[in-house]
Design an enzyme around this catalytic site. Sequence first.
Site, PDB file in Angstrom:
ATOM      1  N   ASP A  51      14.590  -0.659  -3.087  1.00 39.37           N
ATOM      2  CA  ASP A  51      13.471   0.908  -3.649  1.00 39.37           C
ATOM      3  C   ASP A  51      14.970   1.362  -5.216  1.00 39.37           C
ATOM      4  OD1 ASP A  51      12.942   3.963  -3.431  1.00 39.37           O
ATOM      5  OD2 ASP A  51      11.567   2.958  -1.742  1.00 39.37           O
ATOM      6  N   ASP A  98       5.468   4.391  -8.122  1.00 42.03           N
ATOM      7  CA  ASP A  98       6.349   5.626  -7.367  1.00 42.03           C
ATOM      8  C   ASP A  98       6.255   6.806  -8.268  1.00 42.03           C
ATOM      9  OD1 ASP A  98       6.014   6.400  -4.995  1.00 42.03           O
ATOM     10  OD2 ASP A  98       8.190   6.184  -4.690  1.00 42.03           O
ATOM     11  N   GLU A 145       2.717  11.470  -9.128  1.00 40.32           N
ATOM     12  CA  GLU A 145       1.043  12.353  -8.729  1.00 40.32           C
ATOM     13  C   GLU A 145       1.439  13.563 -10.425  1.00 40.32           C
ATOM     14  OE1 GLU A 145       3.269  11.091  -6.713  1.00 40.32           O
ATOM     15  OE2 GLU A 145       1.747  10.378  -6.049  1.00 40.32           O
ATOM     16  N   ARG A 201       1.051   4.826  -6.661  1.00 42.36           N
ATOM     17  CA  ARG A 201       1.322   5.248  -4.991  1.00 42.36           C
ATOM     18  C   ARG A 201      -0.249   6.750  -5.843  1.00 42.36           C
ATOM     19  NH1 ARG A 201       5.837   8.926  -2.722  1.00 42.36           N
ATOM     20  NH2 ARG A 201       5.559  10.614  -4.752  1.00 42.36           N
ATOM     21  N   ASP A 239       4.498   6.932   2.235  1.00 41.66           N
ATOM     22  CA  ASP A 239       5.191   7.060   2.931  1.00 41.66           C
ATOM     23  C   ASP A 239       5.539   7.378   4.399  1.00 41.66           C
ATOM     24  OD1 ASP A 239       6.515   6.785   0.428  1.00 41.66           O
ATOM     25  OD2 ASP A 239       6.936   8.593   0.124  1.00 41.66           O
ATOM     26  N   HIS A 270       7.990  -2.605   4.801  1.00 43.71           N
ATOM     27  CA  HIS A 270       9.284  -0.796   4.267  1.00 43.71           C
ATOM     28  C   HIS A 270       9.647   0.142   4.691  1.00 43.71           C
ATOM     29  CE1 HIS A 270      10.705   0.839   0.753  1.00 43.71           C
ATOM     30  NE2 HIS A 270      10.046   1.815   0.338  1.00 43.71           N
TER      31      HIS A 270
END
Length: 982
Positions: A366, A496, A499, A604, A620, A678
């Site tokens: 990550d 990631d 948004e 994501r 997540d 993950h």
Amino acid sequence: MDRLRRGLVTCFLLISLSLLSFLIASMKPPVLLSALLCLFSVYAQDNIRIDCYPENGATQQGCEARGCTWKAAAAFDPVGTPYCFMKAEEMGYIATPTSDKQWTLTKNSGPKSPWGNDIASLKLSYKDIGDSVINVRIEDWNKRFEAGDHVDFPRKTEYSTEQLSVTVRNDSNPFSFAVNRKNGMTLFDTSIGGLIFADKFIQIATSLPSKNMYGWGEHIHQEIKHDFTRYTSWGMFARDEPPNSQGLDTKNLYGVHPFYMMMESNGHAHGVLILNANAQDVTTIPAPGYVYRTIGGILDIYFFPGPSPAEVIRQYTAFIGRPMLPAYWALGYQMCRYGYKSLQDMKDRVAAVRSYNIPFDVAYADIDYMERYKDFTTGKDAWGGFGDYVKQMHEWGMHNILIFDPAIQADYDSFQRGLNSGASFISWERPDEVMHSIQDLYPMAKNTQIMLVVVWPDRHVGFPDFLDPSNATQQWWIEEFKRYHDDVPFDGAWIDMNEPSSFGTNEDHPFFFDDPDHPNIDPLRCPTSGPDADYDVPPYQTHAVYHYGFGNTLATKTVCMRAVQGKGELRLYDTHNLYGWSESKTTQKAVYEATGKRGVVISRSTYPSSGRYAGHWLGDNTATWEDLRSAVVGAQEFNLFGIPYVGSDVCGFNGAASEEMCLRWQQLGSFHSFFRNHNSKDLPYQDPAVWPSVAAASKKANEFRYSMLPYLYSLHYAATLNGDTVIRPIFFDFPQDAETLGLSEQFMWGPSILVIPAVYESQTEVEGYIPLGETPTITYRFFSVYDYNYGQKVPLGRSLFPAPTSYNTPTFVKSGSIIPRAPPALTTVASRSLPFNLLIAPNEIDSSYNSQSAAGVLYWDDGDSVVEDINKNNYTFTQFEFSVTPKEGKVVLTMNVGPANAPSLPSLEYLEIFDFPSSPTYTSFILDGKLLSISSQKSKYSPITRISTIYFSTPINFSSAGKHTITWNCAVSMLESNRIEA
Ligand SMILES: *[C@@H]1O[C@H](CO)[C@@H](O)[C@H](O)[C@H]1NC(C)=O
Ligand SMILES: *[C@@H]1O[C@H](CO)[C@@H](O)[C@H](O)[C@H]1NC(C)=O
Ligand SMILES: *[C@@H]1O[C@H](CO)[C@@H](O)[C@H](O)[C@H]1NC(C)=O
């Protein structure tokens, strides 16, 4: 229906009771009266109330001040019945025809919008797109923001046997419209009223032809089918919000998909897309119907006629764009964690998993690998040698995906190169809005209007503008990927936080003030009062704000809605939901250019057509059984959304995984195209090497998956070429079997494989439903392809199947299928070089008792070349057909090899045939007119299992194009008696 039935039963009991008491003893009018009232309330229940007070604190006074009706819900009213509701049947517009398929809508004298002034005059129009799609638009005469102008859909259409028509009822006040099938079935009908079109509040309500609705996203749906026994509102606004599967939670997650599919009562399906990118919500109402609300843009609605569920998705993805084809290796097993302490820590876990000989393709870290979480940097001490390790993985036949966050810290060379090359970032609109307390800390950003926010890096960051019309931003992003690839030769990108996610917006004490790994720097503040709050605090804020309650705004966890991009032409208020989509598009190009290969991108945040550029993981999640179960539904839904490269974080991201749950999750994940274990930081390891039982189950599950990779890859080819789904609800393949409409916890893996995963604690068997599929001549059956009764037919209908943890997941192959398989190996690279084999599961003998048959396909290419156009790619497509004529003891297998452009087509090593009538004659094999030698040592046949395994003495190389035929004979005897038993 259930609730209605329950209500009626209760009423019936009450009435019987009162009648009984009436007859037996004294008169009891109150009981009788209440029973009658009860019956009345069941019939008169409010199934179509449109909520007028969605925020907390509704009162009768407040409600009436909005021009709405206040009426407490009665005892039998559905859960979630609003007390304050609109006078929907009176509100709306009057339609006057202006030209063919176009009307002027004039606001009627009925109730007004509670949230901003109604636009007095609108345009309603509809048009046919191609043969099958109908587009209805309601818009202002003045141009407004339209999502459709920015998402560059191909807008192709597919032929359909069904045509839809639109009826505009212009003689009623308010007007309404309906969308119908030729046979009269109404798919959409706005006559329940409630149309509102204000600048920042648009509402449309419709009744529906059934209660079988699927889709809308991104949410956690615990069941695949929506629940129309109640009122349920779902927010649609991209937000950095982890899934929660503990009970009903209607919050909006990372992506936005205003698309649904419905199954009508006759096995027909249709789909609807409302192409709008603003913050929006949908409320399903028991009518059945729904209320859709958005706070900007226009109503731009597309109807896809099906009539089969598969056709709906083909039509939908033809229109929005077919999904990308992932690299072959991206279908391998992946392992990652957040919180590796160092490269050595990562190497140790990778070695541990490899030591169990678990098929394993992709290892990654990550954000830990970065220098203080800055993109395109490598951690100095602990991560020295990362690039060399990635090269080492390549030598093992493994691959690497790297995480990249969109936000770039405003003080290092990547940022400077961006500014130098004319890249733009999400910005404040006016110089006087800039927060100088932050901006002035950054010499590079000081004289810009870039909106600086807090994410993982230590200092403030800016968000690249992937809608930059000059392309300078996109080009700079691609160059940064290329530059970093020289250091660390990654193979794919994981994007990631897009948004986009901003930490602590408008908060006085954001969470990172308590995180020792993050400096306490000032978070972004957006205007929440005064004239500049016009976008951040609009009149109606949607379920994406109301759900979270006081203190939340649309900008919570993200950038200000007032922010601009597109050289100041676009407002984040309108484009927020497109951020992840736009980043995916550019990042796919960046991977192509940096690696020179296809690779893969996972994102994501997603929006309709994200699947063209990227896959998705389900966010997540948490190490709970509930999140394991909702992943079964989530993977099916994202296939409906045109994003088939999808999966969940196996064993759960947050929280510590238990051994049994992790084992079950490894088993389930082995069917998901994106298959990654993950884990979050500061948690115990949860890779399969942690527990011997999980290692053993993972090895076994992964070996099954790897053996099926040629099939899985061919499914992805069918998705890219035709818009087929990879994982799908059972009803896709059995739409006429009404039992399948509500099946959430089992699924089809392509057309041929049915999977019933074990997803409950301590479960040792699964209950599943084996559907009944029929054509006029064939009844489909399923054969077990797991440990229990391998190769045998299983009963139709509901059954229990053994599922101890030592078994693979209960998995069944549909009769009539040919599945191309490969021997499992430690990596996909290794398995691709091995000869393949065919699993043949023939149909029942047809009604005229002539033959058993099966068919299948194999798509094959080099697995890693960039695919710009799937039709022009270098590949070989092979069709297999198999038939047995038991009466004559003749067997034919044909392989129709398409023009062979694939670099190395594997050879065919053996056949495994289920339900084979009798022993094959090994000396009778002929390939294209020449005798074919069979290994009689390795080949076998059992009349008990009826499984025939046929090994060729040397694997058959059939890379030359054309039709190849293998024929052989089998004994004619005993056929009749064998058939009776089946
Ligand atoms: C409704 O539309 C039709 C044509 O589509 C037209 O002939 C008729 O006059 C309209 N009625 C009203 C009330 O506007
Ligand atoms: C930016 O790129 C897109 C697609 O790659 C292209 O259509 C467009 O013309 C480009 N714009 C400019 C200003 O170069
Ligand atoms: C197909 O392969 C040929 C020969 O290797 C190559 O020249 C061509 O560019 C390839 N086409 C595509 C679309 O990759």
